[in-house]
Every structure is written in structure tokens, then in C-alpha cells.
Design an enzyme around this catalytic site. Structure first.
Site, PDB file in Angstrom:
ATOM      1  N   SER A 122      71.125  35.236  -4.537  1.00  0.00           N
ATOM      2  CA  SER A 122      70.662  35.738  -3.250  1.00  0.00           C
ATOM      3  C   SER A 122      71.095  34.854  -2.079  1.00  0.00           C
ATOM      4  O   SER A 122      71.110  35.315  -0.930  1.00  0.00           O
ATOM      5  CB  SER A 122      69.137  35.879  -3.253  1.00  0.00           C
ATOM      6  OG  SER A 122      68.520  34.669  -3.655  1.00  0.00           O
ATOM      7  N   ASP A 345      58.524  31.898   1.672  1.00  0.00           N
ATOM      8  CA  ASP A 345      59.956  31.799   1.364  1.00  0.00           C
ATOM      9  C   ASP A 345      60.579  30.682   2.199  1.00  0.00           C
ATOM     10  O   ASP A 345      60.885  30.859   3.378  1.00  0.00           O
ATOM     11  CB  ASP A 345      60.669  33.120   1.640  1.00  0.00           C
ATOM     12  CG  ASP A 345      62.133  33.104   1.206  1.00  0.00           C
ATOM     13  OD1 ASP A 345      62.626  32.037   0.785  1.00  0.00           O
ATOM     14  OD2 ASP A 345      62.794  34.156   1.292  1.00  0.00           O
ATOM     15  N   HIS A 348      65.422  30.986   1.231  1.00  0.00           N
ATOM     16  CA  HIS A 348      66.435  31.792   1.915  1.00  0.00           C
ATOM     17  C   HIS A 348      66.444  31.448   3.399  1.00  0.00           C
ATOM     18  O   HIS A 348      65.680  30.599   3.851  1.00  0.00           O
ATOM     19  CB  HIS A 348      66.163  33.281   1.687  1.00  0.00           C
ATOM     20  CG  HIS A 348      66.213  33.673   0.248  1.00  0.00           C
ATOM     21  ND1 HIS A 348      65.085  33.828  -0.529  1.00  0.00           N
ATOM     22  CD2 HIS A 348      67.267  33.904  -0.573  1.00  0.00           C
ATOM     23  CE1 HIS A 348      65.430  34.154  -1.769  1.00  0.00           C
ATOM     24  NE2 HIS A 348      66.754  34.204  -1.816  1.00  0.00           N
TER      25      HIS A 348
END
Length: 367
Positions: A122, A345, A348
């Protein structure tokens, strides 16, 4: 006369020593830029793009994320409610040179009729979506088409016949379904057939190597003909990289394809690492660290990666984005990502954001 000879000899010796030091220093700069010592000299070899600092620049970001409707929900921090925008105004500034600002038209012309593929997890998708947005937002009227074939997403800019692709392959090596279950094969890289004849490849793996439990996508690991339920994860990472390196040496034609490795993208879940012990995550972080070197330790995986890269015979350029990204504790979605406040998160990156700088550095390598 004896004194004259001795002085002349010393002068010549000093001159030779200084010349050797200059040569060694030049080679160190080339290698620091991710280039191999046997590569031809390019504009990037005169400056280490990865040694620098973040500076506030009101001409950034390079695009408005609202102009890129295809950015996935987990990266659209502003759309997800992030109120601050100062984190979008920082530009990476190397110490010894200025990066050329990303020029989408120039990029299109350089890659007209060619293909680019990101391969990885990702974090590769993060960088892939950044690049497609940097290109699309600069020329919003250009026709594009987005398709998906199995695990490969293809963003094609029709007017330039440029394909910017993503192959989701989190370990680079193969996972094969067998009677015993799903087997992670550290010696097998059949998936590499998708990467042949691509003009520019940007590889990445690490994010998934420490996953366990329900999110782990394999049941057994096989290496050297031996099957086991698990092995040391750093060792597994190293062995997979060695297999990938062998694929590069066997399959890459440097006259046709250029190969990059994204490096290790860091996370920010422990404020003690950046001398802010009260911070237990990246939530609420609004500004980067403005020093040049991250105060905490570098991820051990980076050393493993660099060691493997040093063994490859074919040219591979490391996008050594770890330190510059470690300085960006403010750049993650935190509670403005895929799961909102239910899951933090800090791995990311928001778009627009830090991956745009990775791509701007990538652009400078191809100039």
C-alpha cells in the site's frame, strides 16, 4: 640537492593523496544517491538528494487533491475532515542543490509511449496515486483511462500513451496455494513475469513482513526446500530480497528498463523516538521536524535492504526516503484515514503530501 628531491617527492605525494581523496569523495556522493559506482555520470551524481531539510514554501502543494477524484479514501485526509493544511506547504530542500520542480509536460514527453510500474504494497499505492495525481492535475483535460487486470491497476494517459501501473505484490516473492495451505515461497518469484519490458520499475516491500494473525496472508513459509510455520521475519525479508535481486540481474536490460527501489517508508507511533514522549501516535502533529537528521534510530530493515542492493550487478537506484520521511511525523492520515477514529493510521501518507516529494526526487533522477 637532497633536500630539493625530498621536498619534491613530498609535494607530489601530497598531491596524489589529495587527488585520491577527491575521487573517493566523488564516489561516495554517487553511491549516496543510490547509483552504482559503475554507472555513467548524470546530473543527479553531483548532489545527494536525500541529505537536506524540510522548508516552508507557499507555492506548494503541487496540486489540489480535490482535482484528483480517483485518490482513494484512505489518503484523502482533507476530504476526510483534517482541518489543518500547513503540512501540505513543506518542500524537501537538499543541502547542496535545488531539486527541479516537477514538470508534468516534460515527464509526459520523456515517457511518451512508455510504461511505468510500481510494485509492492500500500505504500507503493500511495506513491502511485501521488504520481498519477501530479500528472493529471497539471493537464486536467488530457484523456485518461483506469482499468484493473487481476492485481495490476493501470492508469493510462491516452494522449501521450503513457501507462502508470501498480502491481500489488506485498512480498515481491510468491504466495502459492497448496494442499497444506497458503505458502510464502521465499525462493520463488514467478510473479516477476509481469515486470518484464517495463520502461521504469519502482519496487517496494517491508510493510507486511511483521504481520501476524488474521491479517497475515500465508500459513507456511518455504525456503531452501524447507517448510515451516514461521521463521525470523527479518531473515525472511532478507531472503526474499535476495531472490528479487537475482531476478533483476537475470531479467533487466539496462538499455530498456530503469529500476528503482522505494526504500523503507517509516511509521510514527511512538513520540519518544522524536523526543516527544507524551505523543503516543502521529495524531495532532501539524509540523515536521526541521532538523536534517531524525533523532531516533533508523529502521533495521533499511540496513538489510542496502546490503542486498550492494550485491546486484545491474543498476538499481535506491530512493532513500527513510530519513526525510521520518522527519514528517505530521504527514500521516492519523484519524483522517480509511477507518477514521476507529483506527489510527501513522503508516500511510496524506495526499497531497510526502509521497509527492518522493516522486519529485524520482523525477530529478530521470532528468
Amino acid at each position: 640537492m637532497g633536500f630539493w628531491v625530498h621536498s619534491s617527492f613530498c609535494a607530489r605525494s601530497v598531491a596524489v593523496l589529495l587527488l585520491l581523496l577527491v575521487i573517493c569523495d566523488y564516489q561516495a556522493v554517487v553511491l549516496a544517491n543510490g547509483a552504482r559506482s559503475d554507472e555513467s555520470i548524470s546530473s543527479s551524481s553531483s548532489c545527494d538528494f536525500f541529505k537536506g531539510r524540510w522548508v516552508l514554501d507557499q507555492s506548494y502543494p503541487l496540486y489540489n487533491p480535490s482535482s484528483c477524484p480517483f485518490i482513494e479514501h484512505e489518503f484523502t485526509c482533507q476530504k476526510n475532515g483534517r482541518p489543518d493544511q500547513i503540512y501540505t506547504k513543506y518542500r524537501w530542500q537538499p543541502h547542496d542543490c535545488d531539486l527541479a520542480r516537477f514538470d508534468a509536460l516534460d515527464f509526459f514527453e520523456r515517457f511518451r509511449g512508455k510504461s511505468i510500474m510500481f510494485v509492492g504494497d500500500s505504500l507503493s499505492r500511495n506513491q502511485w496515486q501521488s504520481l498519477t495525481c501530479m500528472l493529471h492535475s497539471a493537464i486536467p483535460t488530457t484523456k485518461y483511462n483506469v482499468t484493473r487486470v487481476n492485481d495490476v491497476s493501470i492508469f493510462e494517459f491516452m494522449d501521450y500513451e503513457v501507462k502508470v501501473m501498480l502491481d500489488r505484490n506485498v512480498y515481491l516473492v510468491d504466495i502459492v496455494r497448496e494442499k497444506i495451505g497458503r505458502v510464502l515461497k521465499l525462493d520463488s518469484i514467478v510473479g516477476g513475469k509481469l515486470w518484464k519490458d517495463i520502461d521504469m520499475l519502482i519496487f517496494n516491500t517491508w510493510h507486511w513482513w511483521n504481520r501476524r494473525g488474521p491479517s497475515q496472508p500465508w500459513d507456511y513459509v518455504e525456503v531452501g526446500g524447507q517448510m515451516s510455520k514461521d521463521i525470523d521475519r527479518m531473515l525472511a525479508f532478507q531472503k526474499a530480497l535476495v531472490t528479487w535481486a537475482g531476478w533483476v540481474d537475470l531479467n533487466i536490460d539496462p538499455a530498456k528498463s530503469r529500476v528503482f527501489f522505494q526504500g523503507i517508508s517509516p511509521s510514527h507511533y511512538n513520540g519518544s523516538e522524536w523526543h516527544e514522549p507524551r505523543a503516543r501516535s502521529c495524531v495532532g502533529q501539524k509540523k515536521p521536524l526541521l532538523e536534517s537528521i531524525y533523532p531516533g534510530a533508523l529502521p533495521p530493515a533499511l540496513g538489510v535492504l542496502k546490503n542486498v542492493l550492494s550485491t546486484i550487478k545491474k543498476p538499481v537506484t535506491l530512493l532513500d526516503i527513510t530519513n526525510l520521511s521520518l522527519l514528517r511525523k505530521d504527514g500521516h492520515p492519523s484519524i483522517y484515514g480509511l477507518a477514521g477514529r476507529t483506527r489510527m493510521d501513522c503508516s500511510h501518507w496524506c495526499l497531497c503530501g510526502v509521497p509527492d516529494s518522493w516522486n519529485e526526487i524520482l523525477y530529478n533522477f530521470i532528468l
